[in-house]
Each structure stands twice: as C-alpha cells, then as structure tokens.
Scaffold this motif. Structure first.
Motif, PDB file in Angstrom:
ATOM      1  N   LEU A  13     -15.147 -33.022   0.383  1.00  0.00           N
ATOM      2  CA  LEU A  13     -13.799 -32.558   0.717  1.00  0.00           C
ATOM      3  C   LEU A  13     -12.754 -33.206  -0.192  1.00  0.00           C
ATOM      4  O   LEU A  13     -13.003 -34.259  -0.777  1.00  0.00           O
ATOM      5  CB  LEU A  13     -13.516 -32.849   2.195  1.00  0.00           C
ATOM      6  N   PRO A  14     -11.590 -32.567  -0.329  1.00  0.00           N
ATOM      7  CA  PRO A  14     -10.578 -33.067  -1.268  1.00  0.00           C
ATOM      8  C   PRO A  14     -10.257 -34.557  -1.114  1.00  0.00           C
ATOM      9  O   PRO A  14     -10.047 -35.249  -2.109  1.00  0.00           O
ATOM     10  CB  PRO A  14      -9.353 -32.207  -0.957  1.00  0.00           C
TER      11      PRO A  14
ATOM     12  N   ARG B 144     -12.442 -40.704  -5.426  1.00  0.00           N
ATOM     13  CA  ARG B 144     -13.504 -41.661  -5.749  1.00  0.00           C
ATOM     14  C   ARG B 144     -14.535 -41.028  -6.698  1.00  0.00           C
ATOM     15  O   ARG B 144     -15.042 -41.667  -7.594  1.00  0.00           O
ATOM     16  CB  ARG B 144     -14.201 -42.163  -4.479  1.00  0.00           C
ATOM     17  N   TRP B 145     -14.834 -39.743  -6.455  1.00  0.00           N
ATOM     18  CA  TRP B 145     -15.767 -39.039  -7.370  1.00  0.00           C
ATOM     19  C   TRP B 145     -15.169 -39.008  -8.782  1.00  0.00           C
ATOM     20  O   TRP B 145     -15.840 -39.296  -9.756  1.00  0.00           O
ATOM     21  CB  TRP B 145     -16.002 -37.592  -6.894  1.00  0.00           C
ATOM     22  N   HIS B 146     -13.874 -38.634  -8.849  1.00  0.00           N
ATOM     23  CA  HIS B 146     -13.227 -38.548 -10.163  1.00  0.00           C
ATOM     24  C   HIS B 146     -13.203 -39.907 -10.853  1.00  0.00           C
ATOM     25  O   HIS B 146     -13.374 -40.001 -12.061  1.00  0.00           O
ATOM     26  CB  HIS B 146     -11.795 -38.011 -10.024  1.00  0.00           C
ATOM     27  N   PHE B 147     -13.000 -40.955 -10.060  1.00  0.00           N
ATOM     28  CA  PHE B 147     -12.964 -42.304 -10.634  1.00  0.00           C
ATOM     29  C   PHE B 147     -14.309 -42.631 -11.304  1.00  0.00           C
ATOM     30  O   PHE B 147     -14.359 -43.093 -12.448  1.00  0.00           O
ATOM     31  CB  PHE B 147     -12.630 -43.326  -9.540  1.00  0.00           C
ATOM     32  N   VAL B 148     -15.410 -42.350 -10.595  1.00  0.00           N
ATOM     33  CA  VAL B 148     -16.738 -42.635 -11.161  1.00  0.00           C
ATOM     34  C   VAL B 148     -16.981 -41.746 -12.391  1.00  0.00           C
ATOM     35  O   VAL B 148     -17.447 -42.211 -13.438  1.00  0.00           O
ATOM     36  CB  VAL B 148     -17.851 -42.417 -10.103  1.00  0.00           C
TER      37      VAL B 148
ATOM     38  N   GLU C  58     -18.177 -52.031 -13.936  1.00  0.00           N
ATOM     39  CA  GLU C  58     -16.855 -51.385 -13.898  1.00  0.00           C
ATOM     40  C   GLU C  58     -16.647 -50.621 -12.589  1.00  0.00           C
ATOM     41  O   GLU C  58     -15.522 -50.413 -12.156  1.00  0.00           O
ATOM     42  CB  GLU C  58     -16.707 -50.404 -15.065  1.00  0.00           C
ATOM     43  N   LEU C  59     -17.751 -50.198 -11.976  1.00  0.00           N
ATOM     44  CA  LEU C  59     -17.640 -49.488 -10.696  1.00  0.00           C
ATOM     45  C   LEU C  59     -17.568 -50.453  -9.521  1.00  0.00           C
ATOM     46  O   LEU C  59     -17.527 -50.029  -8.367  1.00  0.00           O
ATOM     47  CB  LEU C  59     -18.839 -48.559 -10.490  1.00  0.00           C
ATOM     48  N   GLY C  60     -17.603 -51.741  -9.819  1.00  0.00           N
ATOM     49  CA  GLY C  60     -17.540 -52.720  -8.732  1.00  0.00           C
ATOM     50  C   GLY C  60     -18.856 -52.825  -7.984  1.00  0.00           C
ATOM     51  O   GLY C  60     -18.889 -53.060  -6.778  1.00  0.00           O
ATOM     52  N   ILE C  61     -19.972 -52.617  -8.714  1.00  0.00           N
ATOM     53  CA  ILE C  61     -21.296 -52.802  -8.105  1.00  0.00           C
ATOM     54  C   ILE C  61     -21.833 -54.116  -8.665  1.00  0.00           C
ATOM     55  O   ILE C  61     -22.290 -54.184  -9.805  1.00  0.00           O
ATOM     56  CB  ILE C  61     -22.239 -51.625  -8.436  1.00  0.00           C
TER      57      ILE C  61
ATOM     58  N   PRO D 242     -10.204 -46.360  -6.635  1.00  0.00           N
ATOM     59  CA  PRO D 242      -9.495 -45.753  -7.747  1.00  0.00           C
ATOM     60  C   PRO D 242      -8.002 -46.012  -7.635  1.00  0.00           C
ATOM     61  O   PRO D 242      -7.477 -46.157  -6.516  1.00  0.00           O
ATOM     62  CB  PRO D 242      -9.802 -44.267  -7.591  1.00  0.00           C
ATOM     63  N   PRO D 243      -7.299 -46.099  -8.760  1.00  0.00           N
ATOM     64  CA  PRO D 243      -5.851 -46.277  -8.686  1.00  0.00           C
ATOM     65  C   PRO D 243      -5.240 -45.082  -7.964  1.00  0.00           C
ATOM     66  O   PRO D 243      -5.678 -43.944  -8.172  1.00  0.00           O
ATOM     67  CB  PRO D 243      -5.417 -46.309 -10.157  1.00  0.00           C
ATOM     68  N   PRO D 244      -4.267 -45.318  -7.068  1.00  0.00           N
ATOM     69  CA  PRO D 244      -3.712 -44.189  -6.330  1.00  0.00           C
ATOM     70  C   PRO D 244      -2.979 -43.244  -7.280  1.00  0.00           C
ATOM     71  O   PRO D 244      -2.372 -43.691  -8.250  1.00  0.00           O
ATOM     72  CB  PRO D 244      -2.731 -44.851  -5.355  1.00  0.00           C
TER      73      PRO D 244
END
Ligand code: HAM
Length: 425
Positions: free
Chosen positions: A14-15, A20-24, A153-156, A320-322
């Motif tokens: 959902l939107p 978060r998807w776009h950030f990755v 970079e993904l914080g993993i 992700p940055p807002p």
C-alpha cells in the motif's frame, strides 16, 4: 458470492509502505551506479525449458514451485528467479561480441509456489545483479564486499557472510561419488525426496531442511575436501581478497544453494534472525561459469547474487528521509476555487507538491483537510485576496500567518521550508 482476495502468498504494497521500498530501491540503484552496473529488464514470463535447463530439473524450484502454464501451445513459466532470464538475454543479444565485461542489475517480482510464511512469499521482489565475462576471484570478493556495504547502508547491522566453493565439474563429480558412498548405507534414514535424489541429484540432499536429512548429513564429507587444484586456488584467492578488503566472512563448507547452475564460489548473507527466524537468508549468489555456454553463448564466466527485497525491509532499521509535506491551497467562495487550482498547479510547476481544494466549505473544515494531508503550509484564497492579488499564507507548523503577494508565494514557502518547523515567525 465468494469474496475476491489477493492470491495466497502474494501481497499488496500500500502507498504508506512505499517510502521504505523506494528507500531500499534508491540505495540499491545508487550502489549499482557507483560499481558500474547498468539496469536490465527482462520479461516476467520465460519459456519453461529455460529454468529446467539452468536452475535444474531436480531442484525444488523446478520440481515443485514453478507457476507454469501452456499458452497457445507454448510452455511458459512466471520467472522464479532472474539469473536465467538475464543470461538468456545476454546470449540472445550477442552482448559478449560487443563488450568484454557486462555488469547488469535488476529489480522486480519473482514467483515461487512456496509455503508462505514471514519473509517467504509466492510473489516476492528481488534486487539482483549479474557480471558476465569476469572469471577472477577479485570480482567475487568485490561483489561480496559491495553487498556488506549495501546492507550497512540499509541499517542491517548483524549481517553474517558465509562463503564456500562447489568447484568445477571435476570437483563436483568426485564429491558426488563420495557423498553417495557416505549416504547409501544411511538411505533408510532419509526422507523419501532425498532417497529419490540420491539417484538423481545427491547434492540437493545437502540443501534439505528436513530434520531426518539434516541428521543423516551432519557428518557427511564436505565439498572443500574435494576441490581440484584450480578450484582451490580460486577459493584461496577469494579469501585473500576478502581479507585485504577487511570484509568479515566465515567459510561454511556445508553451504550449498538450491540451484544447480553454480560453479566454484557460493555465498549467502544472513541477518536479522530475531525478525526473520529460519528464513534469515537476506541474499545469496555465486559463480555460474557454464550457464552462458550451456545456452549457446560460448565460454563466458559469470557471477551474480539476488536479495529478497521484503526480507531487507524486515531486517532494515533505517528510516527513509521524510518527503516534503504538500502545500494546501484553500478556496473561500466560488470565484476563488479556480484561483486555488491555478495556484496549486503553478506551485507544482516550480517543484513543490501542492493540492488545490476546489470542494469549498468553511475555512475551518478546509484547514482540517490540510491537517489530514499533513500539510505544513496552507494558502487561503478568498474573494478579497483574489481582488488584491494576494493570499493568506499560513505556516501551520509555526502557527504563523502572513499576507503574501500571489507571485511571491513560492519564494515565501521555500524560505520557510529551509528553516526548521516552528522556528520561523
Ligand atoms: P535464491 O537464493 O534462490 O537465489 O534467492 C535469492 C534471495 O531471494 C534469497 O536469499 C531470499 O532473500 C529471496 N527469496 C527467495 N525465495 C523467496 C521467497 N519465496 N520469498 C521471499 N524471498 C525469497 C537466486 O534467486 C539466484 N538467482 C541468485 C543469483 C543471481 N545467483 C547468481 N546470480
């Protein structure tokens, strides 16, 4: 009537989940750009034979998990993975004749009829990459090191790199014989699937998750004991490069992967066990030096990996940055409605996200809508503002209001946007 729902194991995104998807995806595209990879898009549907030939006839994927169908006489399959399609495209377009080394990456859905659970779906997304034309272990090490950096970079933070070598055909042949010799006397203890595979594809038994099989193979010989000298040299150099790069890794001699096409280097990165449980393999890959040749493209070594995007999202601690909140344009009175639409359009042209509300209503109700949208700025246009060429500009975060001339609105907003919310007056 039965209610129509999404197919089992296939999810809507959902939107509100998309940032978060776009950030990755953005982080991945940027990693790929820096490492010289270019994006490739191949069809979601391929001839079934492509996967049978490359992934392997007796793998779980081909035996049990493929969405295959016949369409107008052609046997087709929804791609369960991206490597076979990329290699097919590489061969079909004779890319080898045009460039020595090709670095490709892709992002997209894959389909496997697995039993759905957390981190395991029937439609899932992979971020993947393939390098064609580079045989050296330096490129294996560089890929693994790149992936460690990407996960960071993904914080993993707790990623664990496992590497192994499955060798070339000589190594595998000798290892297979030793494995069959070891397992034959223990055959009765294996699952029915593994008993069958002892005759067809014994290496797949090592990949079994079933407890009975795990117990039977616990003491089995490992492939590293059988590496031919040139395979051993490749693996030693890979280790030396990883050490030079300072990439943390562990040799896992029992690592086998669920696809038949691998040669020499194999790797997996696991992480976020607490969140992912048994399905904690974030990504996996390795060399497949024979696939291009098997598909008729000549002798071209290859290496690649794929990561499960959903698993990365579960594991990632980064936020992700807002994105900048929209500007809301309220209209008081009929005449102001068109002016609100025009003003919103003009603000969008200058790059802002804006919403002109021509539905009318009281100022109070419109400001409530602005709030719901999460807008920081509301511009109010009434009859009197219209006549004077101004708007009432509200900085909702700073609880401040000013009358601003119509052609200075954009300037006013951008100046306030750069000052922290609430600090401007
Ligand atoms: P794979 O190990 O089958 O390799 O899949 C790679 C990753 O995709 C897994 O580590 C996992 O994160 C994710 N994945 C696999 N199946 C599912 C599923 N049912 N649901 C959610 N995520 C899943 C490959 O696909 C190879 N093509 C990788 C490769 C590229 N090797 C060389 N080049």
């Amino acid at each position: 009537m039965t209610s129509l729902r999404a197919v089992k194991g296939m999810n809507d995104v959902l939107p509100e989940e998309m940032p978060r998807w776009h950030f990755v995806e953005r982080t991945y595209a940027e990693t790929m750009r820096r490492h010289g990879y270019r994006e490739v898009r191949t069809p979601y549907v391929e001839p079934t034979g492509l996967f049978v030939r490359t992934v392997g006839e007796t793998t779980d994927i081909v035996e049990k998990e493929m969405y295959s169908f016949v369409y107008q006489g052609e046997e087709l399959t929804l791609r369960p993975e991206g490597t076979a399609g990329a290699a097919r495209a590489y061969v079909e377009h004779s890319v080898h004749g045009r460039e020595g080394i090709s670095r490709w990456y892709y992002v997209g859905p894959m389909f496997r009829g697995e039993r759905p659970q957390r981190g395991r779906y029937r439609q899932f997304y992979q971020l993947g990459a393939e390098i064609f034309g580079d045989a050296g272990p330096g490129c294996d090490a560089e890929m693994i090191d790149m992936l460690v950096g990407f996960l960071r970079e993904l914080g993993i933070g707790d990623a664990e790199v496992l590497v192994n070598s499955i060798g070339g055909s000589d190594t595998r042949e000798r290892f297979k014989q030793a494995l069959v010799q070891y397992l034959e006397p223990r055959k009765a203890k294996l699952t029915a699937d593994s008993q069958r595979r002892l005759g067809t594809n014994p290496l797949r038994i090592l990949d079994s998750k079933a407890e009975e099989d795990q117990a039977a193979i616990a003491e089995a010989p490992t492939v590293l004991e059988f590496l031919a000298p040139e395979d051993r040299a490749h693996f030693d150099k890979l280790e030396a490069f990883l050490k030079a790069l300072g990439t943390p890794y562990r040799v896992e001699p029992r690592l086998v992967r669920g696809l038949d096409y691998y040669t020499r280097t194999l790797f997996e990165i696991k992480g976020a066990k607490a969140k992912l449980g048994a399905g904690d393999t974030l990504l996996g890959g390795g060399r497949y030096d024979n696939m291009v040749g098997d598909l008729g493209g000549g002798s071209v070594p290859a290496l690649g990996f794929a990561a499960g995007l959903e698993r990365l999202l579960i594991a990632s601690e980064a936020s992700p940055p807002p994105s900048a909140p929209p500007v809301y344009v309220a209209a008081l009175g009929d005449a102001a409605c068109s002016a609100a639409l025009v003003l919103a359009r003009d603000l969008r042209k200058s790059g802002l996200s804006a919403e002109g509300d021509a539905r009318g209503g009281s100022l109070k109700s419109q400001l409530r809508r602005a709030n719901t949208l999460g807008a920081r700025f509301a511009l109010v246009v009434g009859e009197s503002e219209l006549a004077r060429g101004v708007v009432q500009a509200k900085d909702l975060g700073a609880h401040a209001q000013e009358e601003v001339s119509r052609d200075r609105v954009h300037e006013w907003i951008t100046a306030r946007m750069t000052s922290p919310e609430g600090s401007a007056s």
